[in-house]
Structures are given as structure tokens and as C-alpha cells.
Design an enzyme around this catalytic site. Structure first.
Site, PDB file in Angstrom:
ATOM      1  CG  HIS A   1      -6.130  38.938  -8.895  1.00  0.00           C
ATOM      2  ND1 HIS A   1      -6.690  39.053 -10.150  1.00  0.00           N
ATOM      3  CD2 HIS A   1      -6.402  37.673  -8.481  1.00  0.00           C
ATOM      4  CE1 HIS A   1      -7.273  37.901 -10.481  1.00  0.00           C
ATOM      5  NE2 HIS A   1      -7.108  37.053  -9.471  1.00  0.00           N
TER       6      HIS A   1
ATOM      7  CD  GLU B   1      -8.660  30.991 -12.611  1.00  0.00           C
ATOM      8  OE1 GLU B   1      -9.855  31.311 -12.458  1.00  0.00           O
ATOM      9  OE2 GLU B   1      -7.717  31.685 -12.188  1.00  0.00           O
TER      10      GLU B   1
END
Length: 701
Positions: free
Chosen positions: A506, A393
Site C-alpha cells: 500500500h 476493493e
């Protein structure tokens, strides 16, 4: 010989990888009192679908949540980083597969060979006015985590003066132009805003920059680098529109359709700490007051460019075809096995992924455990439920997109809804997105679940406390796995999560410890998301008549039309749009009345069941009406004319993407052509709404 419910409970509890707390057993044993009595008076333990039984199983699903168990799943999933296409990622495939199979679920994996992007080497240095060269470290010094990079950034070296471009929007470049500042031949330094990072890079490229450095401002975790993709669009770039299965057609890396997916200038992420070194050294023009932010630590900094500082950065990466795997568990429906309710979460992560995405994966595993318990107590869903663990993803929704492309025909005729959870828990506060026919269901379900942070209140109470209604976002962005389902396949969808904008997004610091210390120390929010997710699936799989309300959809479209009318100020006609919405309102009210009559009907004859199934098909297929075979102008893969990505992310409209993009064309075409283009896009949307209305009516004209 059939086991009793209590023996079944003992079996499922002892087969789990982590022990359950004592209070869990107490709750379950109390709930099972009724079932034990029922079992002793019947020869088999199979519960048929009925409103009464559905309520019992919903209550059991709520009572069987375990914060201890979901925490143990998250611990296991985050033991090591697991970037898509790597061996550690394959270990998470095996973990999820074995979990599903141990619970007795029919499980399989699907393999795709997709183009992914990995870094080989990076360097960044700053030349100061006194001749000093400062080498900026590009690592968080966490073992096993991939070095900071932007996936699909081209390899190359960029050298030039630095210019601070704020968020990198068109309005920011216009402001720089007013100050006499150009970015041509410079390195653009931008702070992350609402734009996708790929859009920031594209706008810098269009303004003549040689490269982009992108950082995230904030008070905490200033050493973190936000990795991410800069690819345009979603899915495998070598197989646009079809699945990247073994033996499939592949476009060449130099094909024009492939090349246009990637930027032409290199970019890389910066930590806030590193960005401060650069920004504090700029001079020339002062930062505009509206650009100032104490979090950015700009102080009296200027925007540049200036002789005192030059940037030299190099990025070398590789794009290669790598194997990714989706894992699917199937709970077959008893009465309607050919109708599918899908629950999905992606599994791959840039680093350890405690929040993104494995808070959602842990919830999915716990949902599987809860469903397995229900099955052992006699529950079988009316319709088939699929538990989907997507891969890749983070590179652009690749795993889910390839699967949707592979299954597009069956999804188009058989998919009831898609329920997405990505970052299940980022912090406090409940958030939800949905296509509008599912709004009422979201309100019903959240009213059944206790708020994890406010004693005595439901999630619905706190969610709607501010304005009396929950703020349900729409699914037009391309930032999670619902994108392919809504925008390409036209499947009604929901996206739920707790918290937003968490500081370790992230980065290498998205760890189990961060979650346990900050995100959800008691793991109660994880259990809550799982309960909401599971109840949504139970309602959609078990209700005799699907809990869809197209009155909500029509009302939402009416609000969009009113806003559009104000924006266009009578320059074009909205008559076709208005009449199509009225047609949808009428069809929605008619099907609502029909559904009410059928719900009140006590008969369960074959004719009655056929009538309900036919009604459900109309409710299910109406969303497909908003799709257009030609797709959006400029990016035809996206078919939905109400919700989809915008070409101009600064548009005043965040819906009707074709109309929004047409309005933005005013800069490049004359007024007459502009009005014709806008009118054409309005007609397209009006036709789509009429298609949806016709699907609800279920009759040929």
C-alpha cells in the site's frame, strides 16, 4: 471454413500485445501434434467433455503459461497509479475490457455509484520540549501517487501528547493502565499488527484518544506510508444490503446506519522513518520488554505521554459518490450453461499496485489468454466460467460486494465456486485459503504444478514438506473479495497466492521495478499461480461430478468443536453441536459413496446425466446451509455461522464467530446470562450444520 489448430494457434499468438518466447511455440506445437491429426480425420473441431479430453486440456493449460507475457501485462497495468474512482482507474477498465474482447470473449462492464473517500490536505508537526517545531513530511515524493491517508477518516485536527500503544490491542491498553498511563486526550501512536487498521482506530477512540498515527515497522522501505481504509464492514455504505446501481435507494450521509461505519477520531498512516522521530522523543514510562522489537527502533524509548513532545496533526478529506466499474468476461458452458464457476481479482490500487492487486490481474489476463487458446483448439467448458475484474476493493471490497448483492438470488442457486486471487505474488512460498470441501481439490491441483523455486518438485511437495499437509487457511476474514461470496452468499471459495507480508504494501513503492527486482524477478511464480488458478477452474467447470469433499468439512468442524469444548471446560452443553456434526459426517460419507458409484458408471444416458446433475446441486448448495437469515449478532449482513468476522479480534476462536463473540461478552454480563447467550449461539451453529447435512441428503424430512 474451419481453420486447422495450427492456423488457430498462429492467429492467437499474433493477436497478443507482446511477443512470446521461442520455447513457448516449441512446447505448444508438440502438444498440438495429437490435435492436428484429430482435425485431419474429422469435419469439425469440437471436443466433448470426457475425463480423457479434460486431462489433455489441463496439460495444454499448464504448457501454455508464459512468464514473458504475464510480465508484459503487469508492465502495462502499472504504468501509472490507478486509485478507484479516478480517470487513471478508468484506463485500466478499458485495458482489461479490450484484452478480453480481443481474445473473443463475451465481455461487459457493470457500473456502480459508491461512496468513496479522498484526501484534500494533511499536516503533521511535533512540538519538542525545547520549543522546536518539527514538521514531518507526509509524502513519498513519487509523482501521481495519492498522498498518504486513511480512507473514511473524519476530517479534523488533533492536538495532544503522544502515547505509544504498541499494537493498540485491549491487552496493550491494560498494560498501559498498569503503568499508570492513560491515552485520554492524547494522540495514540501504534505499530501495525494483525488487527485491521479500522479496529486499531476504534479501540483508540474507545480509550479516549484524540487521534491515531499508525506505522509499519520493518528494515526496508522505511519511507513508505501504508494507505488503507478504516471503514467498518464492506460494500458501499450508502446502500447496505442492496446494489448501488443507477437509480437505487441511497441512505443519507448523516443516517445513523452510515455514520456507525466510520470512526469519530481522525487517523493517518506514518512511515517507519517518521514514527522514529516521535518515538525516540518520548519519556515517562519505559516500554515493556515484550513490546521491544529491533525493527521498531525503539531502543530505550518510553511510552509517554510526556511534556517533551506534543503532536499536532490535521486531516481534511472528502467523501463523495464516485463511479466504479467491474469487468466480466463470460465463457459459456456447453452442457450446463446455468452453473457458474467464478474467477475474481480486483483491479484498483492505492498506487501503482504491482503486487496489490495487479500481480493477480496480470495472472487473470494470462488465464484469459490460455483459455482462449484452449477454446480455439476445441475446448468448451461444461459449466460457464466468469472472469471477474473487481473495482474499489481497497475501500472495503466494494465492487465485488455490490455485484454479489445485485446477483444474490442467481448466485444462491447457480454458483458452483468462487476462486479468488488478490496479491498473486508477494515473494516466495505458496499459501492457500479455502472452505473445507475444496481442500482435496487444492491438494490434487498443486500436485500437478511444478514448483517455480525448487527444481524437480511440485508445489504440493514444497507446500506440505514441513508437516505432510498443506496449511490451508480459512476464509473468515474480510480482507479480500472472497468475503461477500463466502460470508454473505455461502459460495464455496478458494484464495491462493505466493508470499506474504511484502514491505511495499500500500505504499508508493509497490511498482513493477520492485516486482522485477525482489518479488518475482523471473515471473515464474506468476505463471505458477495462474496454472493453479486455471486448473482449479478447469476441474470445477469440466468434472462431471464436482470435486467437493464434505468429509473434510465435517472433520474440520469436529476439530473446531474439540477446541471449543476445551475452551468452555464443560460450562455449557455441546451435545447439539456434536450430534449435528455426526449427522453431517454421515451425509458426507453417503454422498461420497454415491459420487463414487456415479463416477464408475459408464452409461451417459439422460437419466445418468440427470443423476449427476442432481448430485452436483446437493454438493453445490450444502455451503448455503451454513448461512443464517438473521446473520451475526451486531452485524447481520454477515450470514455465515462458521466463517465470518469477529467483534473481538482478540478472541481465542477464529471460527464460529457468533459463539466467539458470545464468549467475549463475559466482561459485560453475568455468568448465567453469558452461558445462556453462548448456548443460544451453539444451537444456531448446530442448526446450520444440520441444514448443510440436509442439503447433502437432498431429501425432505
Amino acid at each position: 471454413m474451419v481453420q486447422s489448430p495450427l492456423k488457430q494457434l498462429a492467429t492467437i499468438c499474433t493477436s497478443r500485445p507482446a511477443p512470446l518466447p521461442t520455447f513457448f511455440f516449441v512446447i505448444i506445437i508438440c502438444v498440438l501434434g495429437f490435435y492436428t491429426f484429430h482435425f485431419s480425420t474429422s469435419s469439425s473441431f469440437s471436443v466433448t467433455s470426457s475425463p480423457r479430453n479434460s486431462v489433455r486440456f489441463q496439460q495444454l493449460l499448464l504448457s501454455s503459461g508464459s512468464n514473458y507475457t504475464v510480465a508484459s501485462y503487469l508492465r502495462s497495468l502499472t504504468l501509472h497509479p490507478h486509485l478507484a474512482g479516478t480517470e487513471p482507474s478508468s484506463e485500466t477498465v478499458r485495458y482489461v475490457e479490450s484484452h478480453f474482447r480481443d481474445l473473443g470473449l463475451e465481455t461487459h462492464s457493470i457500473q456502480y455509484d459508491a461512496l468513496l473517500s479522498y484526501p484534500k490536505s494533511t499536516s503533521l508537526s511535533v512540538l519538542l520540549s525545547n520549543g522546536t517545531v518539527v514538521y514531518i513530511p507526509l509524502s513519498e515524493n513519487v509523482e501521481g501517487v495519492v498522498q498518504p491517508y486513511h480512507a473514511y477518516s473524519p476530517s479534523g485536527t488533533a492536538y495532544g501528547p503522544a502515547v505509544f500503544v504498541n499494537y493498540g490491542r485491549d491487552e496493550d491498553y491494560r498494560e498501559l493502565a498498569k503503568m499508570g498511563v492513560t491515552v485520554v486526550g492524547c494522540i495514540a501512536v501504534a505499530r501495525k499488527g494483525e488487527f485491521p487498521r479500522g479496529v486499531v482506530v476504534a479501540k483508540a477512540e474507545a480509550n479516549g484518544a484524540k487521534g491515531v498515527l499508525l506505522y509499519v515497522e520493518g528494515d526496508g522501505f522505511r519511507q513508505g506510508f501504508e494507505r488503507g481504509t478504516v471503514m467498518r464492514g464492506i460494500g458501499d455504505p450508502l446502500s447496505p444490503g442492496w446494489a448501488a446501481v443507477d437509480g437505487a435507494e441511497r441512505l443519507n450521509l448523516n443516517d445513523s446506519e452510515v455514520l456507525k461505519r466510520f470512526p469519530k477520531i481522525p487517523s493517518m498512516p506514518l512511515s517507519a522513518e517518521s514514527a522514529e522521530i516521535i518515538l525516540s522523543s518520548l519519556d515517562t514510562a519505559s516500554v515493556p520488554p515484550e513490546w521491544r522489537d529491533k525493527k521498531a527502533n525503539l531502543g530505550s524509548a518510553a511510552v509517554g505521554p510526556g511534556g517533551p513532545i506534543f503532536i499536532n496533526f490535521t486531516y481534511q478529506g472528502e467523501r463523495k459518490v464516485a463511479t466504479i466499474r467491474n469487468v466480466i468476461a463470460v465463457i459459456k458452458g456447453l452442457e450446463e450453461p446455468d452453473r457458474f464457476v467464478l474467477m475474481g481479482n480486483h483491479r484498483d490500487a492505492w498506487s501503482f499496485g504491482a503486487v496489490d492487486p495487479n500481480s493477480g490481474t496480470a495472472a487473470l489476463l494470462d488465464i484469459a489468454r490460455r483459455f482462449s487458446l484452449l477454446r480455439r483448439l476445441g475446448w468448451n467448458p461444461r459449466r460457464t466460467i466468469l472472469l471477474c475484474s473487481w473495482d474499489a476493493e481497497e475501500f472495503g471490497m466494494i465492487g465485488s460486494t455490490e455485484w454479489v448483492e445485485q446477483n444474490i438470488v442467481n448466485l444462491g442457486t447457480k454458483a458452483v465456486a468462487y476462486l479468488n486471487v488478490d496479491c498473486a505474488v508477494q515473494g516466495p512460498g505458496f499459501f492457500a485459503g479455502a472452505t473445507p470441501q475444496l481442500d482435496d481439490l487444492l491438494h490434487d491441483v498443486t500436485a500437478q504444478v511444478q514448483d517455480p523455486d525448487v527444481k524437480g518438485a511440485t508445489v504440493h511437495d514444497t507446500w506440505t514438506a514441513e508437516n505432510g499437509i498443506g496449511n490451508i487457511e480459512r476464509l473468515g476474514a474480510v480482507n479480500s473479495d472472497f468475503a461477500a461470496f463466502v460470508q454473505h452468499a455461502g459460495v464455496p471459495s478458494v484464495d491462493v497466492y505466493y508470499g506474504r507480508d511484502f514491505p511495499v504494501y500500500h505504499t508508493a513503492f509497490d511498482t513493477y521495478d520492485w516486482m522485477a527486482n525482489y518479488g518475482d524477478p523471473l515471473f515464474h511464480r506468476h505463471v505458477t499461480v495462474g496454472s493453479i488458478w486455471g486448473l482449479l477452474a478447469l476441474r470445477l467447470s469440466d468434472d462431471l461430478i464436482l470435486p467437493f469433499s464434505y468429509i473434510s468439512y465435517a472433520n474440520q468442524l469436529q476439530a473446531y468443536k474439540d477446541t471449543l469444548n476445551h475452551l468452555l471446560d464443560g460450562s455449557v452443553s455441546l451435545h447439539s453441536l456434536s450430534s449435528s456434526i455426526e449427522e453431517l459426517k454421515f451425509a458426507a460419507q453417503e454422498i461420497e459413496n454415491e459420487a463414487k458409484r456415479l463416477r464408475e458408471q459408464e452409461a451417459s444416458s439422460d437419466v445418468a446425466l440427470f443423476q449427476k446433475r442432481a448430485l452436483n446441486d446437493r454438493l453445490m448448495l450444502a455451503e448455503r446451509g451454513f448461512l443464517d437469515v438473521d446473520g451475526l449478532r451486531g452485524h447481520p449482513w454477515f450470514k455465515h455461522l462458521v466463517y465470518g468476522p469477529l467483534s473481538n479480534y482478540e478472541s481465542a476462536l477464529v471460527y464460529f464467530p457468533g459463539i466467539a463473540d458470545a464468549v467475549s461478552e463475559s466482561k459485560v454480563i453475568n455468568k448465567r446470562e453469558l452461558e445462556e447467550l453462548i448456548q443460544h449461539e451453539i444451537w444456531r451453529v448446530a442448526r446450520a450444520i444440520r441444514r448443510a447435512a440436509a442439503a447433502l441428503k437432498g431429501e425432505l424430512s
